[in-house]
Design a protein around this motif. Structure first.
Motif, PDB file in Angstrom:
ATOM      1  N   PHE A 283       9.735  -0.095  58.803  1.00  0.00           N
ATOM      2  CA  PHE A 283      10.918   0.727  58.569  1.00  0.00           C
ATOM      3  C   PHE A 283      10.822   1.220  57.136  1.00  0.00           C
ATOM      4  O   PHE A 283      10.556   0.431  56.228  1.00  0.00           O
ATOM      5  CB  PHE A 283      12.205  -0.096  58.711  1.00  0.00           C
ATOM      6  N   GLU A 284      11.046   2.515  56.916  1.00  0.00           N
ATOM      7  CA  GLU A 284      10.998   3.041  55.555  1.00  0.00           C
ATOM      8  C   GLU A 284      11.968   4.199  55.395  1.00  0.00           C
ATOM      9  O   GLU A 284      12.403   4.796  56.375  1.00  0.00           O
ATOM     10  CB  GLU A 284       9.583   3.454  55.166  1.00  0.00           C
ATOM     11  N   VAL A 285      12.301   4.463  54.140  1.00  0.00           N
ATOM     12  CA  VAL A 285      13.203   5.564  53.811  1.00  0.00           C
ATOM     13  C   VAL A 285      12.356   6.734  53.340  1.00  0.00           C
ATOM     14  O   VAL A 285      11.473   6.564  52.500  1.00  0.00           O
ATOM     15  CB  VAL A 285      14.206   5.153  52.715  1.00  0.00           C
ATOM     16  N   LYS A 286      12.623   7.902  53.898  1.00  0.00           N
ATOM     17  CA  LYS A 286      11.920   9.116  53.476  1.00  0.00           C
ATOM     18  C   LYS A 286      12.937  10.143  53.012  1.00  0.00           C
ATOM     19  O   LYS A 286      14.041  10.221  53.544  1.00  0.00           O
ATOM     20  CB  LYS A 286      11.097   9.690  54.624  1.00  0.00           C
ATOM     21  N   ALA A 287      12.526  10.930  52.040  1.00  0.00           N
ATOM     22  CA  ALA A 287      13.401  11.977  51.501  1.00  0.00           C
ATOM     23  C   ALA A 287      13.156  13.282  52.245  1.00  0.00           C
ATOM     24  O   ALA A 287      12.013  13.622  52.568  1.00  0.00           O
ATOM     25  CB  ALA A 287      13.137  12.162  50.018  1.00  0.00           C
ATOM     26  N   ARG A 288      14.240  13.985  52.523  1.00  0.00           N
ATOM     27  CA  ARG A 288      14.159  15.320  53.107  1.00  0.00           C
ATOM     28  C   ARG A 288      14.578  16.316  52.032  1.00  0.00           C
ATOM     29  O   ARG A 288      15.617  16.144  51.409  1.00  0.00           O
ATOM     30  CB  ARG A 288      15.104  15.469  54.296  1.00  0.00           C
ATOM     31  N   ALA A 289      13.801  17.337  51.835  1.00  0.00           N
ATOM     32  CA  ALA A 289      14.112  18.348  50.836  1.00  0.00           C
ATOM     33  C   ALA A 289      15.253  19.236  51.329  1.00  0.00           C
ATOM     34  O   ALA A 289      15.485  19.373  52.534  1.00  0.00           O
ATOM     35  CB  ALA A 289      12.876  19.194  50.553  1.00  0.00           C
ATOM     36  N   ALA A 290      15.939  19.838  50.388  1.00  0.00           N
ATOM     37  CA  ALA A 290      16.972  20.815  50.750  1.00  0.00           C
ATOM     38  C   ALA A 290      16.279  21.995  51.422  1.00  0.00           C
ATOM     39  O   ALA A 290      15.132  22.330  51.105  1.00  0.00           O
ATOM     40  CB  ALA A 290      17.718  21.264  49.507  1.00  0.00           C
ATOM     41  N   ARG A 291      16.989  22.613  52.347  1.00  0.00           N
ATOM     42  CA  ARG A 291      16.375  23.742  53.053  1.00  0.00           C
ATOM     43  C   ARG A 291      17.460  24.684  53.566  1.00  0.00           C
ATOM     44  O   ARG A 291      18.636  24.363  53.555  1.00  0.00           O
ATOM     45  CB  ARG A 291      15.503  23.244  54.198  1.00  0.00           C
TER      46      ARG A 291
ATOM     47  N   ILE B 135      22.866  29.013  56.224  1.00  0.00           N
ATOM     48  CA  ILE B 135      23.553  27.922  55.528  1.00  0.00           C
ATOM     49  C   ILE B 135      22.538  27.126  54.730  1.00  0.00           C
ATOM     50  O   ILE B 135      21.338  27.146  55.020  1.00  0.00           O
ATOM     51  CB  ILE B 135      24.302  26.993  56.511  1.00  0.00           C
ATOM     52  N   LYS B 136      23.034  26.417  53.704  1.00  0.00           N
ATOM     53  CA  LYS B 136      22.177  25.545  52.905  1.00  0.00           C
ATOM     54  C   LYS B 136      22.336  24.123  53.422  1.00  0.00           C
ATOM     55  O   LYS B 136      23.454  23.619  53.531  1.00  0.00           O
ATOM     56  CB  LYS B 136      22.571  25.605  51.434  1.00  0.00           C
ATOM     57  N   ILE B 137      21.236  23.505  53.760  1.00  0.00           N
ATOM     58  CA  ILE B 137      21.233  22.113  54.195  1.00  0.00           C
ATOM     59  C   ILE B 137      20.798  21.289  52.989  1.00  0.00           C
ATOM     60  O   ILE B 137      19.695  21.476  52.473  1.00  0.00           O
ATOM     61  CB  ILE B 137      20.288  21.902  55.390  1.00  0.00           C
ATOM     62  N   PRO B 138      21.679  20.401  52.511  1.00  0.00           N
ATOM     63  CA  PRO B 138      21.350  19.649  51.298  1.00  0.00           C
ATOM     64  C   PRO B 138      20.231  18.632  51.520  1.00  0.00           C
ATOM     65  O   PRO B 138      19.965  18.224  52.663  1.00  0.00           O
ATOM     66  CB  PRO B 138      22.662  18.938  50.948  1.00  0.00           C
ATOM     67  N   ALA B 139      19.605  18.221  50.421  1.00  0.00           N
ATOM     68  CA  ALA B 139      18.585  17.179  50.482  1.00  0.00           C
ATOM     69  C   ALA B 139      19.240  15.889  50.955  1.00  0.00           C
ATOM     70  O   ALA B 139      20.428  15.653  50.709  1.00  0.00           O
ATOM     71  CB  ALA B 139      17.954  16.978  49.110  1.00  0.00           C
ATOM     72  N   SER B 140      18.485  15.070  51.663  1.00  0.00           N
ATOM     73  CA  SER B 140      19.017  13.804  52.146  1.00  0.00           C
ATOM     74  C   SER B 140      17.889  12.803  52.335  1.00  0.00           C
ATOM     75  O   SER B 140      16.713  13.144  52.222  1.00  0.00           O
ATOM     76  CB  SER B 140      19.758  14.008  53.472  1.00  0.00           C
ATOM     77  N   LYS B 141      18.279  11.577  52.609  1.00  0.00           N
ATOM     78  CA  LYS B 141      17.307  10.530  52.919  1.00  0.00           C
ATOM     79  C   LYS B 141      17.514  10.119  54.363  1.00  0.00           C
ATOM     80  O   LYS B 141      18.623  10.172  54.885  1.00  0.00           O
ATOM     81  CB  LYS B 141      17.514   9.322  52.010  1.00  0.00           C
ATOM     82  N   THR B 142      16.440   9.685  55.004  1.00  0.00           N
ATOM     83  CA  THR B 142      16.541   9.220  56.383  1.00  0.00           C
ATOM     84  C   THR B 142      15.641   8.002  56.570  1.00  0.00           C
ATOM     85  O   THR B 142      14.638   7.841  55.871  1.00  0.00           O
ATOM     86  CB  THR B 142      16.157  10.335  57.382  1.00  0.00           C
ATOM     87  N   ALA B 143      16.023   7.141  57.489  1.00  0.00           N
ATOM     88  CA  ALA B 143      15.207   5.976  57.812  1.00  0.00           C
ATOM     89  C   ALA B 143      14.241   6.361  58.926  1.00  0.00           C
ATOM     90  O   ALA B 143      14.606   7.062  59.861  1.00  0.00           O
ATOM     91  CB  ALA B 143      16.083   4.819  58.255  1.00  0.00           C
ATOM     92  N   THR B 144      13.011   5.905  58.801  1.00  0.00           N
ATOM     93  CA  THR B 144      12.007   6.165  59.826  1.00  0.00           C
ATOM     94  C   THR B 144      11.363   4.853  60.250  1.00  0.00           C
ATOM     95  O   THR B 144      11.457   3.844  59.545  1.00  0.00           O
ATOM     96  CB  THR B 144      10.903   7.117  59.324  1.00  0.00           C
ATOM     97  N   PHE B 145      10.729   4.874  61.395  1.00  0.00           N
ATOM     98  CA  PHE B 145      10.007   3.710  61.892  1.00  0.00           C
ATOM     99  C   PHE B 145       8.611   4.137  62.280  1.00  0.00           C
ATOM    100  O   PHE B 145       8.434   5.099  63.033  1.00  0.00           O
ATOM    101  CB  PHE B 145      10.718   3.103  63.111  1.00  0.00           C
ATOM    102  N   LYS B 146       7.628   3.442  61.744  1.00  0.00           N
ATOM    103  CA  LYS B 146       6.232   3.707  62.102  1.00  0.00           C
ATOM    104  C   LYS B 146       5.735   2.488  62.875  1.00  0.00           C
ATOM    105  O   LYS B 146       5.753   1.371  62.375  1.00  0.00           O
ATOM    106  CB  LYS B 146       5.382   3.920  60.854  1.00  0.00           C
ATOM    107  N   ILE B 147       5.322   2.720  64.102  1.00  0.00           N
ATOM    108  CA  ILE B 147       4.923   1.638  64.992  1.00  0.00           C
ATOM    109  C   ILE B 147       3.648   0.957  64.494  1.00  0.00           C
ATOM    110  O   ILE B 147       2.753   1.609  63.948  1.00  0.00           O
ATOM    111  CB  ILE B 147       4.752   2.171  66.434  1.00  0.00           C
ATOM    112  N   GLY B 148       3.580  -0.361  64.671  1.00  0.00           N
ATOM    113  CA  GLY B 148       2.408  -1.130  64.275  1.00  0.00           C
ATOM    114  C   GLY B 148       1.310  -1.044  65.326  1.00  0.00           C
ATOM    115  O   GLY B 148       1.547  -0.728  66.493  1.00  0.00           O
TER     116      GLY B 148
END
Length: 102
Positions: A50-58, A69-82
């Motif tokens: 599980f990790e946090v990744k940043a999303r750029a504004a777009r 519309i402007k979508i602000p930058a945000s962070k999201t949690a992701t899961f990378k399978i083992g």
């Protein structure tokens, strides 16, 4: 599988009560959540990360009006399978069942 079903599975595997299994599950989820909020990764070898990744504004578009519309930058949690879990999933012969709609 929802949380209640997961609690039932955990209680059976731990040979304990559902209440104790729910406490354990909630503790694990809280620990993962706290780590992600701090910006740390949670790595479970063989299961995944599980990790946090940043999303750029777009820029985006309102689908109803077409207005830009402007979508602000945000962070999201992701899961990378083992690797081990991925192998198990890809080699398992799972019978899919459909739940009847009520």
């Amino acid at each position: 599988m929802n949380k209640a079903e997961l609690v039932t599975e955990v209680s059976q595997k731990m040979d304990t009560t559902k209440k104790d299994a729910e406490i354990a599950l909630n503790a694990v989820l809280a620990a993962i959540e706290e780590s992600l909020v701090k910006g740390d990764n949670v790595q479970l070898i063989g299961f995944g990360t599980f990790e946090v990744k940043a999303r750029a504004a777009r820029k985006g578009r309102n689908p109803q009006t077409g207005a830009e519309i402007k979508i602000p930058a945000s962070k999201t949690a992701t899961f990378k399978i083992g690797k081990k879990l991925k192998e198990k999933i890809n080699t398992a012969k799972v019978k899919k069942t459909r739940k009847a709609k009520k």
